[in-house]
Motif scaffolding. Structure first.
Motif, PDB file in Angstrom:
ATOM      1  N   LEU A 149       0.862  -1.178   0.000  1.00 51.85           N
ATOM      2  CA  LEU A 149       0.000   0.000   0.000  1.00 51.85           C
ATOM      3  C   LEU A 149       0.902   1.234   0.000  1.00 51.85           C
ATOM      4  N   ILE A 150       0.765   2.072  -1.024  1.00 54.94           N
ATOM      5  CA  ILE A 150       1.600   3.264  -1.167  1.00 54.94           C
ATOM      6  C   ILE A 150       0.691   4.483  -1.206  1.00 54.94           C
ATOM      7  N   THR A 151       1.041   5.512  -0.448  1.00 53.04           N
ATOM      8  CA  THR A 151       0.243   6.736  -0.435  1.00 53.04           C
ATOM      9  C   THR A 151       1.146   7.957  -0.471  1.00 53.04           C
ATOM     10  N   ASP A 152       0.653   9.023  -1.072  1.00 57.40           N
ATOM     11  CA  ASP A 152       1.417  10.269  -1.120  1.00 57.40           C
ATOM     12  C   ASP A 152       1.358  10.972   0.232  1.00 57.40           C
ATOM     13  N   PHE A 177      -1.966  -4.608   8.866  1.00 55.84           N
ATOM     14  CA  PHE A 177      -0.869  -4.998   9.760  1.00 55.84           C
ATOM     15  C   PHE A 177       0.502  -4.615   9.192  1.00 55.84           C
ATOM     16  N   ASN A 178       0.608  -4.625   7.864  1.00 52.57           N
ATOM     17  CA  ASN A 178       1.911  -4.348   7.243  1.00 52.57           C
ATOM     18  C   ASN A 178       2.272  -2.866   7.263  1.00 52.57           C
ATOM     19  N   GLY A 179       1.248  -2.015   7.299  1.00 53.18           N
ATOM     20  CA  GLY A 179       1.514  -0.593   7.205  1.00 53.18           C
ATOM     21  C   GLY A 179       1.543  -0.151   5.753  1.00 53.18           C
ATOM     22  N   PHE A 180       1.988   1.080   5.524  1.00 46.58           N
ATOM     23  CA  PHE A 180       1.959   1.643   4.180  1.00 46.58           C
ATOM     24  C   PHE A 180       3.192   2.509   3.964  1.00 46.58           C
ATOM     25  N   ASN A 201       1.902   3.493   9.871  1.00 47.32           N
ATOM     26  CA  ASN A 201       1.190   2.283  10.287  1.00 47.32           C
ATOM     27  C   ASN A 201      -0.227   2.614  10.740  1.00 47.32           C
ATOM     28  N   ALA A 202      -1.062   1.595  10.768  1.00 47.45           N
ATOM     29  CA  ALA A 202      -2.478   1.784  11.071  1.00 47.45           C
ATOM     30  C   ALA A 202      -2.711   2.233  12.503  1.00 47.45           C
ATOM     31  N   HIS A 203      -1.861   1.815  13.423  1.00 48.81           N
ATOM     32  CA  HIS A 203      -2.031   2.213  14.822  1.00 48.81           C
ATOM     33  C   HIS A 203      -1.912   3.732  14.962  1.00 48.81           C
ATOM     34  N   ASP A 204      -0.872   4.303  14.345  1.00 47.00           N
ATOM     35  CA  ASP A 204      -0.703   5.756  14.401  1.00 47.00           C
ATOM     36  C   ASP A 204      -1.874   6.464  13.720  1.00 47.00           C
ATOM     37  N   LEU A 205      -2.341   5.899  12.609  1.00 48.38           N
ATOM     38  CA  LEU A 205      -3.460   6.484  11.889  1.00 48.38           C
ATOM     39  C   LEU A 205      -4.714   6.530  12.765  1.00 48.38           C
ATOM     40  N   MET A 206      -5.017   5.424  13.444  1.00 50.50           N
ATOM     41  CA  MET A 206      -6.191   5.375  14.311  1.00 50.50           C
ATOM     42  C   MET A 206      -6.075   6.366  15.458  1.00 50.50           C
ATOM     43  N   ARG A 207      -4.871   6.501  16.023  1.00 50.76           N
ATOM     44  CA  ARG A 207      -4.669   7.432  17.129  1.00 50.76           C
ATOM     45  C   ARG A 207      -4.922   8.878  16.681  1.00 50.76           C
ATOM     46  N   GLU A 208      -4.403   9.245  15.512  1.00 49.52           N
ATOM     47  CA  GLU A 208      -4.582  10.610  15.025  1.00 49.52           C
ATOM     48  C   GLU A 208      -6.039  10.908  14.702  1.00 49.52           C
ATOM     49  N   ILE A 209      -6.723   9.955  14.072  1.00 48.80           N
ATOM     50  CA  ILE A 209      -8.125  10.185  13.726  1.00 48.80           C
ATOM     51  C   ILE A 209      -8.972  10.296  14.986  1.00 48.80           C
ATOM     52  N   THR A 210      -8.674   9.467  15.985  1.00 46.23           N
ATOM     53  CA  THR A 210      -9.402   9.549  17.251  1.00 46.23           C
ATOM     54  C   THR A 210      -9.189  10.905  17.914  1.00 46.23           C
ATOM     55  N   GLN A 211      -7.942  11.395  17.887  1.00 45.67           N
ATOM     56  CA  GLN A 211      -7.649  12.694  18.481  1.00 45.67           C
ATOM     57  C   GLN A 211      -8.352  13.813  17.730  1.00 45.67           C
ATOM     58  N   MET A 212      -8.430  13.687  16.407  1.00 47.46           N
ATOM     59  CA  MET A 212      -9.139  14.671  15.598  1.00 47.46           C
ATOM     60  C   MET A 212     -10.616  14.717  15.976  1.00 47.46           C
ATOM     61  N   GLN A 213     -11.197  13.544  16.186  1.00 46.72           N
ATOM     62  CA  GLN A 213     -12.617  13.483  16.536  1.00 46.72           C
ATOM     63  C   GLN A 213     -12.866  14.079  17.923  1.00 46.72           C
ATOM     64  N   ILE A 214     -11.961  13.806  18.860  1.00 47.52           N
ATOM     65  CA  ILE A 214     -12.106  14.378  20.205  1.00 47.52           C
ATOM     66  C   ILE A 214     -11.998  15.894  20.141  1.00 47.52           C
ATOM     67  N   SER A 215     -10.998  16.361  19.391  1.00 47.73           N
ATOM     68  CA  SER A 215     -10.810  17.809  19.253  1.00 47.73           C
ATOM     69  C   SER A 215     -12.009  18.450  18.584  1.00 47.73           C
ATOM     70  N   ALA A 216     -12.550  17.767  17.565  1.00 52.14           N
ATOM     71  CA  ALA A 216     -13.717  18.303  16.864  1.00 52.14           C
ATOM     72  C   ALA A 216     -14.887  18.460  17.812  1.00 52.14           C
ATOM     73  N   ALA A 217     -15.110  17.463  18.660  1.00 46.01           N
ATOM     74  CA  ALA A 217     -16.242  17.514  19.588  1.00 46.01           C
ATOM     75  C   ALA A 217     -16.073  18.635  20.610  1.00 46.01           C
TER      76      ALA A 217
END
Length: 611
Positions: free
Chosen positions: A358-361, A382-385, A398-414
């Protein structure tokens, strides 16, 4: 037939020389006021050419002057005429005199010519502010500092005009340390609707306070802009709302304007609905992971994993371009099998790599990246990107960091903005209450809650429940004055209104009526006819629920009565509980010196004393 451009230029040049020769310039003066009191502290001197001339506008006047190499001469004349008229009119306070930096550093100017004008007309130099106005970039800061030092020694003070608009105004502020800075009108006009402009002015004000500089806001044109600038603590202001430039300006503000400035309410700051949804990208997740080239053997990859227990993946990169990904689990598992390491250890690492990683810009938004991972094969979770920059390898995520950032964004948004209604969340609510308390403002805090909302959600589903919340937010906002009243969404079915409007009680009644009219639309015809619906409780028993209603618990707040938003929250929560005891759409008013409640049943409203 069109006029020859050279003929037109010759005409303008000749007209300019006539203006200089016959002193055909008219000075106008625009008052500058102290924002907290309305006192006129001085005037900005402005200039106009002859009204029947294409050089009437100062922009055209100085444009032609530059093309004719007469800028310095025209500036001198403007300065002299403005000073003479200011003295003749005996205007109070200070005179802000426009001067270009390039004119200021002219050798003949620095020899005290302006001081000579001032002595002739009898003005104290300490009343004159040299207002530096940029027309093109200034580069010789050392020479400009010398000129400013020279003027200060004669008693003048320095102002920088159009902060935020010029080529290098922030640099000028740092280099010259002026006594005044004038914020460009772009950042003032519409500040009550634009959180970015609000933040710019707040930041400038904070810098000014720390550096001992006085801020002047230019271009104030509306009541809302005037009060917003005042509430931000900006010292001085000018603009059409205060007074237009005039040849014979007033020496005092109108009574209406003074009363407006003395109003002890606070402005409602514009709300940035998406503040919590700041666009973050894959770059935020970038981790530096050493890559290998396709020529590296599998034995070397095995050693790399063995020497670093935390290393989970190794990207394979050829000429800067990612071609695959080798995972610890895959390689270790294969090498654990008999003879596999002996057979393949010296072969290229591409043998055991995932050739479709999985490759992303780096600029991919995190929410978009999350969807990409969800839609991709499970092993990518599991492999990451791999993260790239224009196709070139940068590192891993990696997906763990991604989930943490999105969760923090949602908390901040609320906290800053409710994602459903886009109304301000808890942080802006608390900040606004504290501003009201600090200012000693009389206001009403109204806690808004929906009755029987949870069972409605259970029966009709959360999407229909979300629709009710959105409509509730629109009803509340629609019956409040956006310039004086603050509407926030605490969370769930809890809202708050902070009224400065004096007709708050009528507004509350209108909210009750509007909700009573809107609520039936969210039910089936059968439930509307019988006035409610049936659901099962936790024990499986049938329970009848009436239609969702709205309860308003309102507290009148007097100056000094509460010390913090925490106390307000407690008081309004108690008022809300009293309102919920009243059947149907209800309003409970805690007046402290005489509590009463209002209850409605349909379109009728009756007043009942509180228990």
């Amino acid at each position: 037939m069109n006029e020859n451009p050279s003929d037109a230029d010759d005409y303008l040049a000749q007209r300019l020389r006539e203006i200089i020769l016959h002193r055909q310039l008219t000075p106008l003066f625009q008052p500058i006021i102290r924002m907290q009191s309305g006192e006129i502290i001085g005037y900005e001197g402005l200039i106009r050419g002859p009204s029947d001339s294409p050089l009437h506008s100062p922009l055209n006047l100085f444009k032609v002057a530059r093309s004719c190499n007469l800028s310095v001469e025209v500036e001198h004349l403007c300065r002299r005429i403005t000073l003479e008229k200011f003295a003749e009119l005996q205007l109070p306070g200070r005179l802000f005199l426009n001067v270009s930096p390039e004119c200021l550093v002219q050798p003949d100017v620095r020899h005290g010519e302006t001081l000579g004008y001032i002595h002739e007309v009898g003005i104290n130099p300490e009343r004159v502010i040299i207002e530096l106005t940029e027309s093109h970039p200034t580069y010789d800061y050392e020479l400009l500092r010398e000129a400013v030092t020279h003027y200060r020694a004669m008693g003048f003070r320095i102002a920088i005009d159009d902060l935020g608009e010029g080529f290098s105004s922030l640099r000028l502020w740092s280099e010259l340390r002026p006594e005044y800075v004038k914020i460009d009108m772009h950042f003032v006009q519409g500040i009550n609707h634009d959180p970015i402009k609000l933040q710019f002015v707040r930041s400038i004000q904070e810098i000014a306070e720390k550096s001992g500089t006085i801020v002047i806001a230019e271009g104030i044109e509306t009541d809302a802009e005037l009060l917003m600038i005042r509430d931000l603590g900006v010292s001085y202001g000018q603009g059409y709302k205060i007074a237009r430039p005039h040849a014979h300006p007033a020496t005092a503000l109108s009574a209406d304007l003074r009363n407006l400035l003395r109003h002890n309410g606070v402005a409602v700051y514009p709300h940035e609905a998406g503040r919590g949804h700041k666009i973050l990208t894959a770059l935020k997740l970038l981790r530096s992971v050493q890559s290998v080239s396709p020529e590296v053997h599998n034995n070397r990859i095995y050693e790399m994993f063995n020497s670093d227990p935390t290393l989970e993946v190794i990207p394979v990169v050829s000429n800067g371009l990612p071609v695959g990904l080798i995972t610890r689990a895959n390689l270790i598992d294969r090498f654990a099998r008999p003879y596999l390491r002996e057979l393949h250890g010296k072969k290229s690492c591409t043998l055991f790599m995932d050739s479709n990683p999985l490759i992303t810009d780096k600029n991919t938004a995190l929410h978009a990246l999350s969807q990409i991972i969800v839609d991709a094969d499970r092993h990518h979770l599991f492999n990451g990107f791999i993260i790239t920059d224009a196709g070139q390898y940068m590192g891993m995520g990696n997906a763990h960091d991604l989930m943490r950032e999105i969760t923090q964004m949602q908390i901040s948004a609320a906290r800053y903005a409710n994602p459903l209604t886009l109304l301000p969340g808890n942080v802006p609510i608390d900040e606004h209450i504290d501003r009201l308390l600090e200012n000693g403002t009389r206001f009403c805090a109204c806690y808004v809650d929906l009755d029987h909302f949870k069972p409605y959600n259970d029966v009709y589903g959360y999407r229909k429940g979300d629709d009710i919340l959105r409509v509730t937010g629109k009803i509340l906002s629609g019956h409040c004055d956006p310039q004086r009243d603050f509407v926030g969404h605490i969370g769930g079915d809890d809202f708050i209104i902070l009224f400065q409007s004096e007709d708050w009680e009528q507004r509350c009644r209108a909210i009750l009526d509007a909700f009573a009219s809107a609520a039936p639309d969210f039910y089936s015809e059968e439930d509307r006819l019988r006035g409610g619906y049936v659901s099962e409780d936790r024990r499986g028993e049938k329970v009848f629920h009436t239609l969702v209603s709205i309860s308003l618990g309102l507290v009148k707040v007097e100056p000094g009565q509460y010390l913090s938003h925490h106390k307000i929250a407690t008081a309004t929560a108690e008022a809300k509980q009293q309102a919920k005891k009243i059947p149907g759409n209800s309003l409970f008013i805690d007046r402290r010196q005489g509590v009463c409640s209002v209850e409605t049943g349909g379109n009728d409203m009756t007043f009942a004393p509180a228990a």
